[in-house]
Design an enzyme around this catalytic site. Structure first.
Site, mmCIF file in Angstrom:
data_model
loop_
_atom_site.group_PDB
_atom_site.id
_atom_site.type_symbol
_atom_site.label_atom_id
_atom_site.label_comp_id
_atom_site.label_asym_id
_atom_site.label_seq_id
_atom_site.Cartn_x
_atom_site.Cartn_y
_atom_site.Cartn_z
ATOM 1 N N LYS A 66 20.768 11.762 -5.910
ATOM 2 C CA LYS A 66 21.673 10.645 -5.635
ATOM 3 C C LYS A 66 21.400 9.975 -4.293
ATOM 4 C CE LYS A 66 25.250 11.594 -8.992
ATOM 5 N NZ LYS A 66 26.589 12.081 -9.307
ATOM 6 N N ARG B 200 24.938 19.727 -12.375
ATOM 7 C CA ARG B 200 24.298 18.730 -13.256
ATOM 8 C C ARG B 200 23.055 18.225 -12.532
ATOM 9 N NH1 ARG B 200 24.242 13.213 -13.810
ATOM 10 N NH2 ARG B 200 24.069 12.411 -15.926
#
Ligand code: 8Y4
Length: 270
Positions: free
Chosen positions: A215, A249
């Site tokens: 991210k 995840r």
């Protein structure tokens, strides 16, 4: 369907994307065969659950029509089923949830925490797990100006209200996991505070799922491009695990599993 949340953790959720961003070269068939190979690799690497998503929730992304999402996700879901691994479906649409449930998925992963009309009822009628995630705003505009008085309290209060909505609709408590939604309407300091205080987000001991993989926060901390963020992602994921996250995840299943194995070896010493 037996609950994956009953499995002892830490668990690894592997990301499998089928968004139009990656639909360019050889058309649908080549896209699916590539995705299937990727899924097979994740299974060899020891993934616990494969997350399939047909809607891009990256910052700035436009919403996807229901029929497009179904056409994108269902054929892939059918082929991944052959691999005999738990599957989660990343969707907010009740009709996509229903189709995926009929096809046998184990978990609904909803970045909108079952707030769409009809979503609670679909999940309540099925025997599946659900991940309730926090997001401020919508993908299109969520990173424009994230703002909180106290991010941990606000995320926790939101998740608490969604747990209550689930329980009122008849969803089994043992079927719920919670997610702070790293990067979803959050500035770097919000993401860091949530990761630092992750244990404080659990409600009644419900398991926590965290997604930090590749991210933007790693571009902000380290200035790295998306394909250079694996080490930082594994480090941040492992920190989340040591602070109480049960499921990660991730894109990089093998590296994440190795980090978790080292953690487990250390923790298992009496
Ligand atoms: C590179 C690749 C950079 C992907 C950013 C991204 C989460 C999630 C997403 C999460 C849960 C993403 C669907 C965003 N993130 N579901 N979904 N938790 N439960 N961005 O953190 O991976 S998509």
């Amino acid at each position: 369907m037996e609950s994956i949340l009953k499995k002892p953790g830490p668990l690894v959720m592997g990301i499998l994307n089928v968004t139009p961003d990656s639909f360019s070269d050889g058309g649908r068939f080549s896209q699916y065969s590539h995705a299937l190979k990727h899924a097979e690799k994740m299974v060899r690497d020891g993934v616990d659950i494969i997350d399939i998503g047909g809607e891009s929730t990256r910052p700035g992304a436009k919403s996807v029509a229901e029929q497009d999402e179904l056409e994108r996700v269902m054929p892939l879901l059918e082929s991944i089923k052959q691999l005999d691994i738990a599957i989660s479906i990343d969707t907010s649409k009740p009709q996509v949830m229903q189709a995926a449930i009929s096809a046998g998925v184990s978990m609904i992963n909803d970045v909108r925490a079952l707030q769409e009309e009809g979503a609670l009822a679909v999940v309540a009628e099925a025997n599946v797990d659900v991940c309730l995630m926090h997001m401020q705003g919508q993908p299109r505009d969520m990173q424009v100006h994230p703002s909180y008085e106290n991010v941990v309290v606000e995320v926790r209060d939101f998740l608490q209200s969604r747990v209550e909505a689930c329980l009122s609709s008849g969803i089994d408590k043992e079927r719920i996991c919670l997610d702070p939604g790293i990067g979803f309407g959050k500035a770097l300091e919000h993401n860091c505070e949530l990761l630092k205080e992750i244990a404080g987000l659990s409600i009644d001991g419900l398991p926590l799922l965290v997604g930090v993989s590749r991210k933007r926060m790693f571009s902000e901390i380290l200035g790295l491009d998306i394909d250079q963020r694996m080490i930082a992602s594994v480090a941040a994921g492992l920190i989340a695990v040591t602070k109480g996250a049960k499921i990660l995840r991730v894109h990089d299943v093998k590296a994440t599993k190795e980090a978790i194995e080292v953690y487990k070896a250390i923790e298992s010493i009496k």
